[in-house]
Design an enzyme around this catalytic site. Structure first.
Site, short mmCIF file in Angstrom:
data_model
loop_
_atom_site.label_atom_id
_atom_site.label_comp_id
_atom_site.label_asym_id
_atom_site.label_seq_id
_atom_site.Cartn_x
_atom_site.Cartn_y
_atom_site.Cartn_z
N GLU A 1 -31.97 5.86 54.77
CA GLU A 1 -32.40 6.63 52.58
C GLU A 1 -31.96 5.66 51.77
OE1 GLU A 1 -32.05 9.95 52.47
OE2 GLU A 1 -32.17 10.38 54.23
N HIS B 1 -35.46 4.90 51.05
CA HIS B 1 -36.31 4.98 49.90
C HIS B 1 -35.88 5.17 48.89
CE1 HIS B 1 -38.04 8.47 52.30
NE2 HIS B 1 -37.16 9.01 52.79
#
Length: 318
Positions: free
Chosen positions: A131, A134
């Site tokens: 994450e 990202h």
């Protein structure tokens, strides 16, 4: 190549959006569509994180309320060279996670209670590193923009039935309008999903490098994929447009890559991570938070160095 492919897909999505506007209202319709998209994206840019976190009832935690989780995020963010993101927890049995925010300075990472219950510390580190990748790649903003444009295309296509011709064009006609209502949203959805799949591979690669052990993420993906088939995520079912944000599709598990999958095949992702592990010599890489005097421990003091790819393992709460 991933960035070039993403840019081409995003350009195609924008061209499709402008094309729908042109079919409806000629050159003026195309310009109006562009203005609407710009206004919608501007609103989304400033409010997307609050909106999606609210959809899932996520609550923010800190070092007092969740010291191990926040500490792990802080350590990985430091490795990634990122500012410390806000950390949220969703009261959801399905193990899953997503990141949101318009830029790294205003980012948030959200994990479910199911993820913390079922994954080891190393597996959780792999997911959080994904994450954070990202965020570092600015995917959170990109995916918000693509979702917004895709939604606008669907909206315009629905309105197309009610627009007649003008001096620039005679309108799409009844048959053309029906085809546009069906094909334009479908095309937008396919492009959106293709962008999502491209960015997932890139985040897997960078996230594995941030964590230092690609197989931690691979092991986590096996567990999350299995649970996605068995544990329904009702909030995600009510908000299917956000499914692409999660590390694994929370709506259903797709066994193979296909045009309608929001995520790459988990099997293909694991194969890519195994190849990366071989390239990096992953098993020789120090663990996150490792101390030479102690074996790897889960965030609640349990050994958690093994996962479903290596043998039986236990989550942090057993």
């Amino acid at each position: 190549m991933n960035y070039l492919r993403t840019a081409m897909l995003l350009a195609g999505l924008t061209a499709l959006f402008m094309g729908v506007g042109y079919l409806i209202g000629g050159a003026a319709g195309a310009m109006i569509a562009l203005v609407i998209a710009a206004a919608t994206n501007l609103f989304t840019y400033w409010n997307s994180d609050r909106a999606v976190l609210s959809m899932y009832g996520a609550h923010q935690v800190d070092r007092q309320s969740a010291p191990e989780l926040v500490g792990l995020v802080a350590e990985l963010a430091g490795r990634a060279g990122l500012p410390m993101p806000r950390v949220f927890v969703m009261d959801e049995a399905q193990p899953n996670a997503f990141a949101t925010g318009r830029n790294p300075e205003n980012a948030a990472v959200a994990v479910t209670t199911g993820l913390m219950n079922q994954l080891s510390r190393e597996e959780l580190a792999g997911v959080i590193a994904h994450e954070l990748a990202h965020i570092k790649n600015h995917d959170t903003l990109l995916m918000t923009v693509t979702a917004t444009i895709a939604g606008a295309i669907s909206m315009l296509a629905q309105f197309g039935m009610f627009f007649g011709g003008n001096r620039d064009n005679n309108g799409p006609g009844i048959v053309g309008s029906i085809l546009m209502m069906i094909l334009a949203p479908l095309g937008a959805m396919l492009v959106q999903m293709a962008i999502s799949r491209t960015r997932e591979y890139a985040a897997d690669d960078l996230g594995a490098r941030i964590a230092g052990q690609p197989m931690w993420l691979a092991s986590a993906l096996v567990k999350i994929e299995g649970a996605a088939h068995q544990v329904p995520n009702y909030d995600a079912e009510r908000n299917p447009a956000t499914a692409h944000m999660f590390i694994i599709n929370p709506l259903s598990g797709h066994g193979v890559d296909n045009l309608f999958a929001t995520h790459p095949s988990t099997q293909n992702r694991i194969a890519a991570l195994q190849q990366l592990a071989a390239e990096l010599g992953a098993r020789a890489t120090p663990s996150v938070g490792a101390n030479e005097n102690y074996p790897p421990q889960g965030p609640w003091g349990r050994s958690s160095s093994r996962g479903p790819l290596d043998g039986p393992s236990r989550g942090p709460w057993g």
